[in-house]
Design an enzyme around this catalytic site. Structure first.
Site, short mmCIF file in Angstrom:
data_model
loop_
_atom_site.label_atom_id
_atom_site.label_comp_id
_atom_site.label_asym_id
_atom_site.label_seq_id
_atom_site.Cartn_x
_atom_site.Cartn_y
_atom_site.Cartn_z
CG HIS A 1 -0.61 0.30 2.50
ND1 HIS A 1 -0.27 -0.64 3.43
CD2 HIS A 1 -0.48 1.49 3.13
CE1 HIS A 1 0.05 -0.05 4.58
NE2 HIS A 1 -0.07 1.24 4.42
CG ASP B 1 0.28 -4.06 2.75
OD1 ASP B 1 0.85 -3.57 1.75
OD2 ASP B 1 -0.51 -3.41 3.46
CB SER C 1 2.55 1.80 6.37
OG SER C 1 1.27 1.79 6.93
N1 ASP Z 1 -2.15 0.77 7.66
C1 ASP Z 1 -1.91 1.92 8.43
C2 ASP Z 1 -1.85 3.13 7.55
O1 ASP Z 1 -2.28 3.07 6.46
C3 ASP Z 1 -0.79 1.80 9.35
C4 ASP Z 1 -1.27 2.16 10.71
O2 ASP Z 1 -1.88 3.20 10.84
O3 ASP Z 1 -1.04 1.40 11.63
O4 ASP Z 1 -1.42 4.19 7.90
#
Ligand code: ASP
Length: 716
Positions: free
Chosen positions: A84, A220, A650
């Site tokens: 991502h 991911d 992330s």
């Molecule tokens: N997946 C989260 C983000 O997109 C990571 C997190 O906030 O822990 O920021």
């Protein structure tokens, strides 16, 4: 005041009770926190985590394009981050013919790695405490405005001096809400290439439904590489550049994790608000989050439906959809978590305890007796402006793209109106901005128009009293008719109309730009924000900043037994924890890991969020996991641990007790998104992809074993 603060800081942390809460600054971890880390199982020394003269783990932790973290895993600077985090880059290289989002991408040699203009990757060289230099000669009587001016001048001076002395870049950040200042010496690389990415059916498996959710089965990760010039120094893209030779890279531990294993997450958390008052928390819960959710629900309903129906729109809007839906879903989880764990009550009892203690101490009483009350007053007084600001963000910045696209033409209009600007300069501007193909490649007019239609009602309804809206339409024109007209008539709505307008552009045509309905609406919105909302808001901001600074100091003085790690601010931090499951709600218990069996259980060929690629199924059926299998024979996919993380973490390396890589942090569970406001060690869990799943996908699934061979694998 700051000398007293530093004294308090050491006292406050020295009486800290044991908890995994906290995002600590490397190189500044005190004995008690490091003692806690050791008693949880950390064997690596603090020097191995952070050193200036020798190489250390910090040299392998890379700030990825300002918003995520990444980790160096080879001497040729192979860089791992989340799928991502690389998503918008993968999307930018994708088309219907080469759909890397859908099919994945793997460079089989250095030559095939893809350049990403505009991207950067930053390595921190050194962190210095410069509080003394920043605040030392600041008068105690200085007003907030004088303080700002002083800090601005000092920062510029210190940054310049550091650059000269070290030859590197530098930036300064405030900690503990302005009670401490740290300077970060850093090196910024700008030639960053994509090496590989799994298909979204692995890298984003479970899509929005599984985002922020445990149990999770998402691979991911994506793979990049940093390039440098012949002297191993940062340089913009050039064919001559070579893979950067890092000072340190992390060995990869393929032994895997077990319950209660120590975990350290090293990365760049973006923003937390762990010390805000009860009233501010309440306003977020009851006013700000609901409006953000309403605006995003409106745009997502349009985008999601369009993406479901059309393969091209699916590519065009993939990254935009993720940007909107990620925070949308997080805010829902945050609200639930804060309510369920009675955070308002908890904040209230901290404030009550504070009030009781200051009552017993005449010094504290004279300094702090009105502090909380003043903070509440300011917070409530600025709330309507904060609402305006959030509507502006949600409509203008996160809503229809046509608003932002017309923005740059304001510069042209200003040039045309300015008699000192020559026609030659105007023509040069037009020529320079004539290629808009990048923007239109990912633009669909009816999606954009429908987003505006879905959001404008909420916006107008809430912002009704503001007279600039009276200019939008005649009395008889409905909002839908207004939007129809805007998109029908605007030259900014298609590449062709824009091109034909600018083909024979004459200076006087700026009037047509000004009269363009999209340009006009966008300019009014921006002007209203910059001329009305922002200046008003700033009046409060400076007062609330100074109260927050005082509140931070006051809490640490009066309640020294609590844990005080600095709020996240996009700087390098260490958080520690252990691999552990949790009880999400009454009667349920979640295990600490997931496996490929779970990927298969979730498979649903009729649901695009849960398609499993046939090659992965084949590997699963044959149990062809090679050396990446767990000792039980299963293929582990992800695990949870109790590290205090946030957005920006992330892609952070998850490091084992000996300093080896065991996973990539990529998310938090829904129940724990409240940790941006209050961390609760029994419930808050960060989610990481098991590094063995990453290697398995590269090697067995994608046939990119050469990448695994670049790394240094250990199994102990
Ligand atoms: N997946 C989260 C983000 O997109 C990571 C997190 O906030 O822990 O920021």
């Amino acid at each position: 005041m700051y000398k007293k603060f530093l004294f308090i800081l050491s006292l406050a942390i020295s009486s800290n009770s044991f908890s995994t809460e906290g995002m600590w600054v490397p190189g500044m971890i005190n004995k008690l926190v490091s003692g806690n880390m050791k008693s949880m199982g950390m064997k690596v020394s603090l020097d191995a985590l952070y050193a200036i003269n020798n190489s250390s783990i910090k040299d392998a932790v890379v700030h990825f394009n300002g918003g995520c973290t990444s980790v160096l895993v080879s001497g040729q600077s192979l860089l791992l981050t989340n799928h991502h985090c690389g998503y918008s880059r993968i999307q930018a290289h994708s088309s219907l013919e080469n759909n890397y989002l859908k099919d994945g991408f793997w460079a089989m040699s250095l030559k095939e790695e893809l350049a990403n203009p505009g991207m950067d990757a930053t390595i921190i060289k050194e962190i210095r405490d410069i509080t003394d230099m920043m605040l030392g000669d600041l008068s105690v009587e200085a007003s907030e405005q004088e303080r700002r001016a002083h800090l601005k001048a000092k920062s510029a001076e210190l940054i310049e001096k550091t650059k000269e002395e070290t030859g590197y870049d530098a930036y300064i950040k405030a900690f503990y809400h302005g009670n401490q200042y740290l300077l970060f010496v850093n090196e910024v690389f700008t030639d960053i290439r994509i090496v590989g990415a799994p298909p979204s059916s692995i890298g984003k498996y479970g899509f929005d439904t599984d985002n922020w959710v445990w149990p999770r089965h998402t691979g991911d990760f994506s793979v990049f590489r940093i390039y440098a010039n012949a002297d191993n120094k940062p340089a913009d893209y050039s064919e001559e550049n070579k893979p950067y030779q890092p000072k340190h890279f992390l060995p990869v531990n393929i032994q895997g994790v077990e319950e209660n294993d120590f975990t350290l997450v090293y990365g760049f958390p973006g923003r937390t608000e762990n010390y805000i008052t009860e009233v501010e928390t309440k306003n977020i819960l009851e006013t700000v989050n609901p409006l953000r959710l309403k605006m995003r629900e409106a745009s997502l309903s349009v985008i999601d439906e369009a993406m479901r129906k059309d393969e091209l729109i699916k590519i065009q809007y993939a990254a935009k959809q993720s940007r909107i839906s990620n925070a949308y879903k997080k805010w829902i989880g945050q609200t639930k978590g804060l309510v369920r764990h009675r955070v308002l009550d908890k904040k209230d009892s901290v404030e009550n305890l504070f009030a009781t203690r200051i009552n017993d101490n005449p010094n504290w009483k004279s300094s702090y007796s009105t502090l909380i009350e003043e903070m509440e007053e300011i917070e409530n007084a600025q709330l309507p402006l904060s609402v305006n600001r959030n509507y502006f963000i949600e409509f203008y910045y996160m809503g229809p793209e046509i608003f932002r696209f017309t923005e740059k033409y304001r510069e042209l209009v200003a040039m045309c109106k300015d008699e000192t600007v020559t026609d030659v300069a105007i023509n040069a501007w037009v020529a320079e901005h004539s290629d808009n193909s990048g923007y239109f490649k990912n633009y669909n007019t009816s999606v954009d128009e429908d987003i505006m239609k879905a959001q404008i009602g909420y916006f107008v309804e809430d912002q009704k009293p503001i007279d600039f809206l009276n200019n939008l339409k005649s009395d008889k024109e409905s909002l839908t008719e207004f939007v129809d007209r805007l998109y029908d008539e605007s030259i900014f709505n298609s590449e062709e109309s824009l091109k034909s307008f600018f083909d024979n552009f004459k200076r006087k045509n700026y009037k047509k730009i000004e009269a363009d309905p999209a340009y006009d609406f966008s300019s009014r919105l921006a002007k209203f924000y910059s001329d009305v909302t922002r200046p008003e808001l700033l009046k409060y901001v400076s007062k609330s900043d100074s109260l927050m600074r005082e509140w931070m100091d006051a809490q640490m003085t009066v309640l020294p037994e609590r844990t005080y790690s600095p709020d996240a601010n996009g700087t390098l931090r260490i958080t520690f924890g252990k691999v552990e499951g949790y009880e999400p709600f009454d009667g349920a218990e979640y295990a600490y890991y997931t496996t490929l069996d779970g990927v298969m259980e979730k498979e649903d060929p009729t649901n695009p969020e849960y398609n499993v690629p046939s090659r992965l199924k084949e590997l699963y059926q044959n149990k062809d996991y090679g050396r990446y299998a767990h000792s039980t024979g299963e293929m582990r996919v992800a695990f949870v641990a109790s590290n205090h993380t946030s957005g920006g973490n992330s892609g952070s390396p998850v490091i084992d007790t000996n300093g080896n890589l065991i996973g990539l942090n990529f998310d938090r569970t829904w129940e724990s998104t409240m940790s941006d406001i209050m961390f609760n060690p029994t419930i808050c869990r960060n989610i990481s992809v098991d590094i063995r799943y990453v290697l398995f996908i590269m090697d067995k699934y994608a046939g990119a074993k050469h990448l695994v061979d670049e790394m240094s694998l250990i199994s102990k």
